[in-house]
Design a protein around this motif. Structure first.
Motif, PDB file in Angstrom:
ATOM      1  N   SER A  49      12.894 -30.670  26.967  1.00 55.06           N
ATOM      2  CA  SER A  49      11.534 -31.021  27.359  1.00 55.06           C
ATOM      3  C   SER A  49      10.550 -30.635  26.264  1.00 55.06           C
ATOM      4  N   ILE A  50       9.548 -31.486  26.094  1.00 55.25           N
ATOM      5  CA  ILE A  50       8.520 -31.286  25.077  1.00 55.25           C
ATOM      6  C   ILE A  50       7.158 -31.496  25.718  1.00 55.25           C
ATOM      7  N   SER A  51       6.262 -30.535  25.545  1.00 53.81           N
ATOM      8  CA  SER A  51       4.875 -30.672  26.001  1.00 53.81           C
ATOM      9  C   SER A  51       4.007 -31.042  24.811  1.00 53.81           C
ATOM     10  N   ILE A  52       3.160 -32.030  25.003  1.00 49.74           N
ATOM     11  CA  ILE A  52       2.409 -32.553  23.869  1.00 49.74           C
ATOM     12  C   ILE A  52       1.163 -33.265  24.376  1.00 49.74           C
ATOM     13  N   CYS A  53       0.174 -33.426  23.507  1.00 45.35           N
ATOM     14  CA  CYS A  53      -1.009 -34.223  23.808  1.00 45.35           C
ATOM     15  C   CYS A  53      -1.019 -35.444  22.896  1.00 45.35           C
ATOM     16  N   CYS A  54      -1.602 -36.512  23.380  1.00 46.78           N
ATOM     17  CA  CYS A  54      -1.678 -37.720  22.566  1.00 46.78           C
ATOM     18  C   CYS A  54      -2.992 -38.437  22.830  1.00 46.78           C
ATOM     19  N   LYS A  55      -3.358 -39.258  21.874  1.00 47.75           N
ATOM     20  CA  LYS A  55      -4.545 -40.089  21.964  1.00 47.75           C
ATOM     21  C   LYS A  55      -4.110 -41.543  22.114  1.00 47.75           C
ATOM     22  N   VAL A  56      -4.636 -42.229  23.116  1.00 53.97           N
ATOM     23  CA  VAL A  56      -4.263 -43.617  23.366  1.00 53.97           C
ATOM     24  C   VAL A  56      -4.820 -44.494  22.253  1.00 53.97           C
ATOM     25  N   VAL A  57      -3.924 -45.228  21.594  1.00 58.01           N
ATOM     26  CA  VAL A  57      -4.314 -46.127  20.509  1.00 58.01           C
ATOM     27  C   VAL A  57      -4.541 -47.537  21.028  1.00 58.01           C
ATOM     28  N   TYR A  58      -3.684 -47.973  21.936  1.00 59.27           N
ATOM     29  CA  TYR A  58      -3.847 -49.307  22.511  1.00 59.27           C
ATOM     30  C   TYR A  58      -3.281 -49.320  23.922  1.00 59.27           C
ATOM     31  N   CYS A  59      -3.736 -50.271  24.699  1.00 59.30           N
ATOM     32  CA  CYS A  59      -3.211 -50.534  26.032  1.00 59.30           C
ATOM     33  C   CYS A  59      -3.282 -52.043  26.246  1.00 59.30           C
ATOM     34  N   LYS A  60      -2.103 -52.649  26.383  1.00 62.46           N
ATOM     35  CA  LYS A  60      -2.043 -54.105  26.498  1.00 62.46           C
ATOM     36  C   LYS A  60      -0.998 -54.476  27.544  1.00 62.46           C
ATOM     37  N   PRO A  61      -1.000 -55.730  27.995  1.00 62.46           N
ATOM     38  CA  PRO A  61       0.017 -56.143  28.970  1.00 62.46           C
ATOM     39  C   PRO A  61       1.430 -55.965  28.418  1.00 62.46           C
ATOM     40  N   SER A  62       2.332 -55.499  29.254  1.00 62.59           N
ATOM     41  CA  SER A  62       3.705 -55.277  28.818  1.00 62.59           C
ATOM     42  C   SER A  62       4.443 -56.603  28.689  1.00 62.59           C
ATOM     43  N   ASN A  63       5.652 -56.526  28.173  1.00 60.68           N
ATOM     44  CA  ASN A  63       6.468 -57.717  27.954  1.00 60.68           C
ATOM     45  C   ASN A  63       6.768 -58.391  29.296  1.00 60.68           C
ATOM     46  N   PRO A  64       6.292 -59.608  29.524  1.00 59.59           N
ATOM     47  CA  PRO A  64       6.509 -60.246  30.833  1.00 59.59           C
ATOM     48  C   PRO A  64       7.956 -60.669  31.057  1.00 59.59           C
ATOM     49  N   PHE A  65       8.763 -60.711  29.990  1.00 53.86           N
ATOM     50  CA  PHE A  65      10.148 -61.148  30.128  1.00 53.86           C
ATOM     51  C   PHE A  65      11.096 -60.010  30.496  1.00 53.86           C
ATOM     52  N   GLU A  66      10.625 -58.796  30.436  1.00 54.40           N
ATOM     53  CA  GLU A  66      11.494 -57.653  30.702  1.00 54.40           C
ATOM     54  C   GLU A  66      11.398 -57.265  32.174  1.00 54.40           C
ATOM     55  N   ASP A  67      12.546 -56.985  32.769  1.00 54.16           N
ATOM     56  CA  ASP A  67      12.607 -56.653  34.188  1.00 54.16           C
ATOM     57  C   ASP A  67      12.274 -55.183  34.419  1.00 54.16           C
ATOM     58  N   ASN A  68      11.822 -54.893  35.632  1.00 61.95           N
ATOM     59  CA  ASN A  68      11.578 -53.514  36.082  1.00 61.95           C
ATOM     60  C   ASN A  68      10.634 -52.765  35.145  1.00 61.95           C
ATOM     61  N   GLN A  69       9.572 -53.428  34.740  1.00 64.55           N
ATOM     62  CA  GLN A  69       8.609 -52.803  33.855  1.00 64.55           C
ATOM     63  C   GLN A  69       7.267 -52.691  34.554  1.00 64.55           C
ATOM     64  N   TYR A  70       6.507 -51.658  34.165  1.00 70.11           N
ATOM     65  CA  TYR A  70       5.134 -51.549  34.639  1.00 70.11           C
ATOM     66  C   TYR A  70       4.254 -52.560  33.906  1.00 70.11           C
ATOM     67  N   PRO A  71       3.094 -52.882  34.448  1.00 66.54           N
ATOM     68  CA  PRO A  71       2.319 -54.001  33.884  1.00 66.54           C
ATOM     69  C   PRO A  71       1.648 -53.715  32.547  1.00 66.54           C
ATOM     70  N   PHE A  72       1.492 -52.448  32.163  1.00 61.15           N
ATOM     71  CA  PHE A  72       0.756 -52.144  30.938  1.00 61.15           C
ATOM     72  C   PHE A  72       1.641 -51.382  29.957  1.00 61.15           C
ATOM     73  N   LEU A  73       1.479 -51.725  28.681  1.00 58.55           N
ATOM     74  CA  LEU A  73       2.160 -51.029  27.594  1.00 58.55           C
ATOM     75  C   LEU A  73       1.141 -50.190  26.847  1.00 58.55           C
ATOM     76  N   VAL A  74       1.390 -48.889  26.778  1.00 56.90           N
ATOM     77  CA  VAL A  74       0.456 -47.941  26.180  1.00 56.90           C
ATOM     78  C   VAL A  74       1.089 -47.339  24.935  1.00 56.90           C
ATOM     79  N   GLY A  75       0.332 -47.334  23.858  1.00 54.97           N
ATOM     80  CA  GLY A  75       0.755 -46.684  22.628  1.00 54.97           C
ATOM     81  C   GLY A  75      -0.133 -45.488  22.350  1.00 54.97           C
TER      82      GLY A  75
END
Length: 311
Positions: free
Chosen positions: A118-144
């Protein structure tokens, strides 16, 4: 507390080695002034985690922290809680049901399921866009996100894990490339060699099983004959039923171990190739008409050239 500077503007994050990793990911939005130290309550996050028998040792390298914040969401580490994230030494990309905003700050707790680290860390969101619509069992947003305030211990831990996976991928991809080039260059010889090797391995395994059965039967025969002072007929009958019992036990053990391993292997392969297919479809959909025509032309030219000149 020693920290690693991840805000080097001269470093291109796209050049960092990236892997896809199965993790348990916990995150919570925080204020910018809370990133001075990693969250203290992250160390209490895994109290409710119940590891399996083969994964009872968690590796958790965290020093004491000075700031407090509310605890992150809990998880029981079930299959539905895992995510296949894109991970590097400088950032992470994952899917989520929350629509985050660039420049948001997150407190992350990453549990690497491969090593139960396990690793504890902080991050800053660079982008948030719709996730790959062709991939199954995915949440709707892709966050980097870009890692910030990364401690030296966690940086070394993450780098060691990435380097290990990098060496594994280099070995695997090198072997696969050699096999693919061999099959493309001399397909007839390659298929013939593969058939001969498969046949030899199968014959060797069957012969080894036969030898083991003969040795076990011979030892049981001597043990029954000298232990119970039976004649040849009685000894044969007793040994027959003992071997029959061993056979049923062996079949039961085989049925309990081999099919689940095969099912797990095929599920992993199906998930892997499904993800690759989804990625290819997503990349193809993002291309312009000109690029699609160019890629299709190059593919057709390569196939025709191989058929005419290489085969």
């Amino acid at each position: 507390m020693n920290k690693v500077n991840t805000k080097n503007k001269k470093t291109n994050r796209r050049l960092a080695f990236r892997i896809y990793e199965q993790v348990n990911l916990f995150y919570q939005k925080i204020e910018p002034d809370q990133i001075l130290e990693p969250p203290e309550d992250c160390d209490n996050l895994m109290i409710s985690f119940k590891p399996t028998r083969t994964r009872r040792h968690l590796v958790d390298k965290h020093t004491s922290q000075t700031r407090q914040m509310s605890s992150l969401p809990l998880s029981e580490s079930n299959t539905n809680d895992t995510l296949n994230v894109n991970l590097s030494s400088t950032g992470i990309a994952f899917t989520t049901k929350d629509a985050l905003v660039p420049n948001d700050y997150l407190a992350l707790r990453i549990l690497l399921l491969a090593t139960m680290t396990s690793i504890s860390i902080c991050c800053k969101v660079v982008y948030c866009k719709p996730s790959n619509p062709f991939e199954d069992n995915q949440y709707p947003f892709l966050v980097g996100g870009e890692f910030i305030n990364l401690t030296t211990a966690d940086s070394q831990l993450l780098t060691a894990h990435l380097q290990k996976r990098k060496k594994q991928q280099i070995i695997i991809y090198s072997l696969l490339s050699m096999v693919l080039l061999t099959f493309l260059s001399v397909p007839d010889l390659a298929f013939g060699l593969l058939w001969d090797i498969t046949n030899h391995v199968l014959v060797t395994i069957l012969h080894a099983i036969h030898v083991v059965i003969e040795l076990v039967e011979l030892n049981i025969d001597h043990l029954v004959e000298h232990g119970f002072h039976t004649d040849v007929r009685q000894t044969q009958i007793i040994v027959f039923y003992i071997m029959l019992g061993f056979g049923f036990i062996s079949i039961y053990i085989f049925w309990k171990t081999v099919p689940p391993l095969c099912i797990k292997f095929f599920k992993n392969q199906l998930r892997f190739w499904s993800r690759k297919k989804a990625s290819l479809l997503y990349v193809w959909g993002e291309q312009s008409i000109f690029n699609k025509i160019k890629i299709s032309g190059l593919a057709v030219t390569a196939i025709v050239g191989y058929v005419l000149f290489a085969m």
